[in-house]
Design a protein around this motif. Structure first.
Motif, PDB file in Angstrom:
ATOM      1  N   VAL A 292      28.248   4.001  -6.123  1.00 32.96           N
ATOM      2  CA  VAL A 292      29.151   3.913  -4.978  1.00 32.96           C
ATOM      3  C   VAL A 292      29.820   5.161  -4.346  1.00 32.96           C
ATOM      4  O   VAL A 292      29.521   6.417  -5.354  1.00 32.96           O
ATOM      5  N   ARG A 293      30.381   5.218  -3.360  1.00 35.36           N
ATOM      6  CA  ARG A 293      30.901   6.418  -3.133  1.00 35.36           C
ATOM      7  C   ARG A 293      32.555   6.417  -3.402  1.00 35.36           C
ATOM      8  O   ARG A 293      33.190   5.770  -3.225  1.00 35.36           O
ATOM      9  N   GLY A 294      32.924   7.532  -4.177  1.00 35.32           N
ATOM     10  CA  GLY A 294      34.296   7.645  -4.648  1.00 35.32           C
ATOM     11  C   GLY A 294      35.313   8.175  -3.408  1.00 35.32           C
ATOM     12  O   GLY A 294      34.791   8.306  -2.417  1.00 35.32           O
ATOM     13  N   PRO A 295      36.366   8.247  -3.770  1.00 33.84           N
ATOM     14  CA  PRO A 295      37.572   8.578  -2.849  1.00 33.84           C
ATOM     15  C   PRO A 295      37.137   9.731  -2.264  1.00 33.84           C
ATOM     16  O   PRO A 295      37.457  10.258  -1.023  1.00 33.84           O
ATOM     17  N   ASP A 296      36.733  10.769  -3.002  1.00 31.88           N
ATOM     18  CA  ASP A 296      36.228  11.909  -2.709  1.00 31.88           C
ATOM     19  C   ASP A 296      35.181  12.193  -1.953  1.00 31.88           C
ATOM     20  O   ASP A 296      34.361  13.003  -1.648  1.00 31.88           O
ATOM     21  N   GLY A 297      34.139  11.101  -1.586  1.00 31.68           N
ATOM     22  CA  GLY A 297      32.971  11.185  -1.133  1.00 31.68           C
ATOM     23  C   GLY A 297      31.836  11.221  -1.973  1.00 31.68           C
ATOM     24  O   GLY A 297      30.572  11.303  -1.463  1.00 31.68           O
ATOM     25  N   ARG A 298      31.999  11.545  -3.147  1.00 32.51           N
ATOM     26  CA  ARG A 298      31.087  11.797  -4.253  1.00 32.51           C
ATOM     27  C   ARG A 298      30.537  10.565  -4.822  1.00 32.51           C
ATOM     28  O   ARG A 298      31.324   9.672  -4.835  1.00 32.51           O
ATOM     29  N   LEU A 299      29.027  10.716  -5.230  1.00 32.29           N
ATOM     30  CA  LEU A 299      28.655   9.488  -6.030  1.00 32.29           C
ATOM     31  C   LEU A 299      29.275   9.387  -7.394  1.00 32.29           C
ATOM     32  O   LEU A 299      29.634  10.191  -8.090  1.00 32.29           O
ATOM     33  N   THR A 300      29.748   8.111  -7.701  1.00 24.51           N
ATOM     34  CA  THR A 300      30.284   7.469  -8.769  1.00 24.51           C
ATOM     35  C   THR A 300      29.591   6.203  -9.247  1.00 24.51           C
ATOM     36  O   THR A 300      28.741   5.579  -8.505  1.00 24.51           O
ATOM     37  N   ARG A 301      30.369   5.353 -10.091  1.00 23.97           N
ATOM     38  CA  ARG A 301      29.866   4.053 -10.655  1.00 23.97           C
ATOM     39  C   ARG A 301      30.970   3.142 -10.488  1.00 23.97           C
ATOM     40  O   ARG A 301      32.226   3.516 -10.864  1.00 23.97           O
ATOM     41  N   ALA A 302      30.684   2.109 -10.333  1.00 24.37           N
ATOM     42  CA  ALA A 302      31.721   0.938 -10.138  1.00 24.37           C
ATOM     43  C   ALA A 302      32.023   0.344 -11.621  1.00 24.37           C
ATOM     44  O   ALA A 302      32.981  -0.191 -11.462  1.00 24.37           O
ATOM     45  N   SER A 303      31.250   0.691 -12.352  1.00 24.34           N
ATOM     46  CA  SER A 303      31.299   0.248 -13.897  1.00 24.34           C
ATOM     47  C   SER A 303      31.057   1.391 -14.941  1.00 24.34           C
ATOM     48  O   SER A 303      30.312   2.289 -14.372  1.00 24.34           O
ATOM     49  N   ASN A 304      31.101   1.226 -16.111  1.00 22.79           N
ATOM     50  CA  ASN A 304      30.318   1.987 -17.063  1.00 22.79           C
ATOM     51  C   ASN A 304      29.764   1.457 -18.319  1.00 22.79           C
ATOM     52  O   ASN A 304      30.011   1.655 -19.598  1.00 22.79           O
ATOM     53  N   ARG A 305      29.153   0.139 -17.731  1.00 22.79           N
ATOM     54  CA  ARG A 305      28.329  -0.591 -19.006  1.00 22.79           C
ATOM     55  C   ARG A 305      27.249   0.077 -19.796  1.00 22.79           C
ATOM     56  O   ARG A 305      27.297  -0.314 -20.743  1.00 22.79           O
ATOM     57  N   ALA A 306      26.669   1.042 -19.164  1.00 23.76           N
ATOM     58  CA  ALA A 306      25.612   1.876 -19.733  1.00 23.76           C
ATOM     59  C   ALA A 306      26.148   2.927 -20.845  1.00 23.76           C
ATOM     60  O   ALA A 306      25.481   3.629 -21.396  1.00 23.76           O
ATOM     61  N   GLY A 307      27.579   3.052 -20.706  1.00 26.55           N
ATOM     62  CA  GLY A 307      28.009   3.951 -21.593  1.00 26.55           C
ATOM     63  C   GLY A 307      27.811   5.782 -21.322  1.00 26.55           C
ATOM     64  O   GLY A 307      27.701   6.331 -22.081  1.00 26.55           O
ATOM     65  N   GLY A 308      27.650   5.895 -19.962  1.00 26.10           N
ATOM     66  CA  GLY A 308      27.390   6.940 -19.575  1.00 26.10           C
ATOM     67  C   GLY A 308      25.895   7.515 -19.476  1.00 26.10           C
ATOM     68  O   GLY A 308      25.594   8.953 -19.350  1.00 26.10           O
ATOM     69  N   ILE A 309      24.905   6.990 -20.139  1.00 30.34           N
ATOM     70  CA  ILE A 309      23.499   7.155 -20.397  1.00 30.34           C
ATOM     71  C   ILE A 309      22.478   6.269 -19.488  1.00 30.34           C
ATOM     72  O   ILE A 309      22.617   4.927 -19.774  1.00 30.34           O
ATOM     73  N   GLU A 310      21.721   6.716 -18.941  1.00 33.27           N
ATOM     74  CA  GLU A 310      20.808   5.857 -17.974  1.00 33.27           C
ATOM     75  C   GLU A 310      19.466   6.554 -18.127  1.00 33.27           C
ATOM     76  O   GLU A 310      19.247   7.753 -18.042  1.00 33.27           O
ATOM     77  N   GLY A 311      18.372   5.899 -18.716  1.00 34.36           N
ATOM     78  CA  GLY A 311      16.898   6.704 -18.771  1.00 34.36           C
ATOM     79  C   GLY A 311      16.841   7.658 -19.955  1.00 34.36           C
ATOM     80  O   GLY A 311      16.204   8.719 -19.737  1.00 34.36           O
ATOM     81  N   GLY A 312      17.717   7.671 -20.841  1.00 36.12           N
ATOM     82  CA  GLY A 312      17.873   8.910 -21.833  1.00 36.12           C
ATOM     83  C   GLY A 312      18.438  10.101 -21.301  1.00 36.12           C
ATOM     84  O   GLY A 312      18.524  11.113 -21.825  1.00 36.12           O
ATOM     85  N   THR A 313      19.339   9.875 -20.190  1.00 37.87           N
ATOM     86  CA  THR A 313      19.972  11.160 -19.454  1.00 37.87           C
ATOM     87  C   THR A 313      21.297  10.500 -19.114  1.00 37.87           C
ATOM     88  O   THR A 313      21.769   9.517 -18.851  1.00 37.87           O
ATOM     89  N   SER A 314      22.334  11.690 -19.411  1.00 40.14           N
ATOM     90  CA  SER A 314      23.719  11.278 -19.013  1.00 40.14           C
ATOM     91  C   SER A 314      23.842  11.099 -17.348  1.00 40.14           C
ATOM     92  O   SER A 314      23.085  12.004 -16.691  1.00 40.14           O
ATOM     93  N   ASN A 315      24.585  10.260 -16.958  1.00 41.75           N
ATOM     94  CA  ASN A 315      24.720   9.913 -15.569  1.00 41.75           C
ATOM     95  C   ASN A 315      26.254  10.462 -15.119  1.00 41.75           C
ATOM     96  O   ASN A 315      26.056  10.097 -13.866  1.00 41.75           O
ATOM     97  N   GLY A 316      26.912  11.108 -15.639  1.00 43.43           N
ATOM     98  CA  GLY A 316      28.097  11.752 -15.160  1.00 43.43           C
ATOM     99  C   GLY A 316      29.182  10.832 -15.755  1.00 43.43           C
ATOM    100  O   GLY A 316      30.503  11.354 -15.355  1.00 43.43           O
TER     101      GLY A 316
END
Length: 404
Positions: A292-316
């Motif tokens: 989703v888009r955060g308040p600052d317009g940047r991409l973010t996530r609606a939750s963090n069930r993946a614990g910050g890692i997707e596909g072997g890579t940190s997602n921010g």
């Protein structure tokens, strides 16, 4: 690329830790390492050893006047109890008669430290180590397999944490989420770095007062029963940039590296990234973190069930990992075993140990996480100096910002 190694035995003269690949220009002092080791000594349920053993830290190389030089860093952690163990742990041959003399005073387990240990403990490295290395007793196995070795890892983790903080602003925090069958209240906010002082002051390293009381009671009950108890710890890394790790090779995936590092800790039998096990019970429409888009317009996530890692890579998002510690295998009431010297049934050997190791376990897991993240950061923004790494990272993040 960072490379690290530890050496030394639990009751030897010292532990030694080395790390290669750290850039020049990192601020680092002996005091930082001492503070990290002091945190490892905290916690309810620790054994008598913590009351008399001290960590004497010396930086042997790679640091000059409080700044890293780019050379390998070597650290020694001297054993203040070494005089008691000079004979039994001597590197050079000793008179066999000296090993027949009882050592120490008081606790019978300490008096008999010179005697061969031939009754392996279930759950420990004793038996497989004796058999695979063709040893007559367990002393050479347990001295190296001992969790005392993690003092060296905590020192290395403290160095890695400084790299993460000074180059990328990444900070880690750890806490206990369960002891035995007792769990912290679900849904509580993740601890943040400013909670560190409060967590260090907590006997059970938790911000949940109700859980703390229940954790302490569980430890007390285990001790009164002549037993040991395990639990689960959680590490949260804040400020990890997107893109650490990779999807292109199995051994370079960030989640795989974290899992291996945490599983390497003595007593750890399970690792979870984010809500890994809970995700298995959810439908795909609820299991994943929507973009989703955060308040600052940047991409973010609606939750963090993946614990910050997707596909072997940190997602921010914050990286969240958990490690499950089994109960300590040195059980006071001693489990069934066999004396390998006689072949007869016996009770397992017993030496001083903790009732519960989950509080220091959290600190150790934090150190291991820091080492993996620092290595991944070095891979992504490597350079011979801290200033060069910062420039590389800033340039990369500027491009990421353009796209996100």
């Amino acid at each position: 690329m960072l490379r690290w190694l530890t050496a030394g035995e639990s009751h030897g003269p010292a532990l030694v830790a080395t790390i290669d690949g750290m850039p020049a220009g990192l601020d680092l002092t002996t005091g930082v390492l001492r503070s990290a080791l002091a945190r490892r000594r905290l916690g309810y349920g620790r054994g008598a050893r913590q009351s008399f053993e001290r960590d004497e830290v010396t930086i042997l190389g790679g640091v000059r006047h409080g700044t890293t030089t780019g050379a390998p860093i070597a650290v020694q952690i001297a054993n203040s109890e070494w005089p008691k163990w000079r004979v039994v742990m001597s590197a050079d041959p000793v008179d066999p008669a000296d090993l027949l003399v009882d050592a120490g005073t008081g606790d019978g387990r300490e008096i008999a430290r010179n005697r061969p240990l031939t009754r392996p403990r279930p759950g420990h490295a004793d038996l497989p180590g004796m058999l695979s290395y063709d040893l007559d007793e367990a002393r050479p196995v347990l001295e190296r397999a001992s969790a005392r070795e993690t003092a060296a890892r905590v020192v290395l983790g403290a160095i890695a944490s400084e790299l993460l903080r000074q180059v990328a602003g990444v900070e880690l925090v750890s806490h206990v989420v369960s002891v035995g069958g007792e769990h912290a209240e679900p849904g509580l906010p993740l601890p943040v770095p400013t909670d560190e002082e409060a967590l260090d002051a907590s006997p059970m390293r938790t911000l949940d007062p109700s859980a703390q009381n229940r954790f302490v009671a569980a430890v007390d009950a285990a001790k009164a029963a002549g037993d040991t108890i395990g639990g689960v710890v959680e590490v949260v890394a804040w400020g990890v940039p997107v893109g650490l790790g990779t999807h292109v090779q199995a051994d370079r995936r960030l989640d795989a590296r974290l899992a291996a590092a945490l599983m390497s800790i003595q007593s750890v039998k399970g690792v979870e990234i984010g809500e890994g096990f809970a995700q298995a019970a959810l439908p795909g429409s609820r299991a994943h973190d929507e973009i989703v888009r955060g308040p600052d317009g940047r991409l973010t996530r609606a939750s963090n069930r993946a614990g910050g890692i997707e596909g072997g890579t940190s997602n921010g998002q914050p990286i969240v990992v958990r490690a499950a510690f089994k109960p300590i295998s040195t059980v006071p009431r001693a489990l069934r075993s066999v004396d390998l010297a006689t072949g007869e049934e016996a009770t397992a050997l017993h030496q001083r140990s903790d009732t519960c190791q989950v509080v220091p376990g959290a600190v150790i897991a934090e150190a291991q996480t820091a080492l993996v993240l620092a290595d991944a950061l070095s891979d992504h923004a490597g350079g011979n100096s801290v200033a060069e790494m910062r420039r590389n990272l800033e340039a990369y993040l500027a491009r990421v910002g353009e796209r996100a």
